[in-house]
Design a protein around this motif. Structure first.
Motif, short mmCIF file in Angstrom:
data_model
loop_
_atom_site.label_atom_id
_atom_site.label_comp_id
_atom_site.label_asym_id
_atom_site.label_seq_id
_atom_site.Cartn_x
_atom_site.Cartn_y
_atom_site.Cartn_z
N ARG A 35 0.97 -1.08 -0.16
CA ARG A 35 -0.18 -0.08 0.00
C ARG A 35 0.96 1.21 -0.10
NH1 ARG A 35 -5.15 1.63 0.98
NH2 ARG A 35 -5.42 3.77 2.07
N LYS A 36 0.85 1.93 -0.97
CA LYS A 36 1.59 3.18 -1.22
C LYS A 36 3.08 2.89 -1.30
CE LYS A 36 -1.86 6.43 0.18
NZ LYS A 36 -2.18 7.58 1.54
N THR B 215 -7.63 6.39 -5.85
CA THR B 215 -6.75 6.24 -4.85
C THR B 215 -6.66 4.56 -4.80
OG1 THR B 215 -7.78 8.26 -3.67
CG2 THR B 215 -6.34 6.54 -2.23
N GLU B 216 -5.36 4.52 -4.48
CA GLU B 216 -4.81 3.09 -4.28
C GLU B 216 -5.25 2.49 -2.89
OE1 GLU B 216 -0.81 1.33 -5.29
OE2 GLU B 216 -0.40 1.60 -3.15
#
Length: 242
Positions: A28-29, A214-215
């Motif tokens: 994540r990110k 948005t991921e």
């Protein structure tokens, strides 16, 4: 470029699916928040078992789940027989099973006393078996896919996909040329992409999911092993070397 095609046969025996174990990082990110393992093994004759087990930890959120699909593979077609899902972690736990009774053309769920009220179709897939069918379609050069899935309550959900291109992606196992597949939603608020590598028998090597741009998470393959009744071969080092 990788020379994976020389290392990974399209199948160990003609007409059969490649048996394997693949491991993934869940990001994540850009930060690693979990791991996943996907494996496919032959049970007998035309029967196979696909499993996907993931563990995620992110801040106060945790999610551990295991999905299992037992299906029949004949003449290039995947036909599910049994699906189960066990999930534990933050929020409600889940544990249910779905059976596809082909003889009587009904679907039953462990959450219901009676057969589910859904119109039978021979094209049914379960929540993970469709991924095997996508691979088989890509091998034939198909660029559009549509699968009817049924959930534990008997609701039909149509999964639609299209090939949007080919690109070289960077993964922990090295640079891989992959076919990029996009899931088609009724709304632009949700996005899902998957990458399949032709030189690795069209294995799923990366997934990305987002909402409103948005991921939410990304999954990247970090190792891949082809298994056989008499041998197990880890191709990860060979892939990295190339």
């Amino acid at each position: 470029m990788l020379c994976a095609g020389a290392l990974l046969p399209t199948s160990l025996i003609a007409g059969e699916l490649t048996q394997y174990e693949a491991k993934y990082d869940i990001l994540r990110k850009g930060s690693n928040h979990g791991t996943a393992v996907r494996s496919l093994k032959k049970l007998d004759n035309e029967s196979y078992e696909l499993t996907y087990h993931s563990d995620i930890e992110w801040m106060i959120f945790s999610d551990s789940r295991k999905e299992t699909s037992k299906f029949t593979f004949k003449d290039g077609k995947v036909s599910p027989d049994h699906y189960s899902m066990v999930r534990k972690g933050t929020g409600p736990d889940k544990n249910y099973k779905i059976d596809f009774d082909k003889k009587n053309e009904v679907v039953t769920s462990s959450t219901s006393e009676y057969p589910l009220k859904c119109e039978w179709t021979d094209d049914f897939q379960d929540a993970i078996s469709y991924q095997v069918q996508v691979r088989e379609g890509l091998k034939k050069g198909e660029t559009n896919f549509s699968f009817p899935l049924v959930d534990k309550k008997g609701n039909r959900r149509d999964y639609n996909f299209e090939v949007v291109g080919t690109e070289v992606i960077s993964l922990p196992i090295g640079n891989v040329e992959a076919i990029k597949v996009k899931r088609l939603y009724d709304t632009d608020k949700r996005q899902a992409l998957a990458w399949f590598a032709p030189e690795m028998d069209y294995m799923l090597v990366r997934m990305w999911k987002g909402e409103k741009g948005t991921e939410q998470f990304e999954v990247q393959m970090n190792s891949f092993t082809v298994t056989a009744p008499t041998a197990t071969v880890d191709h990860t080092k060979n892939l990295q070397a190339n």
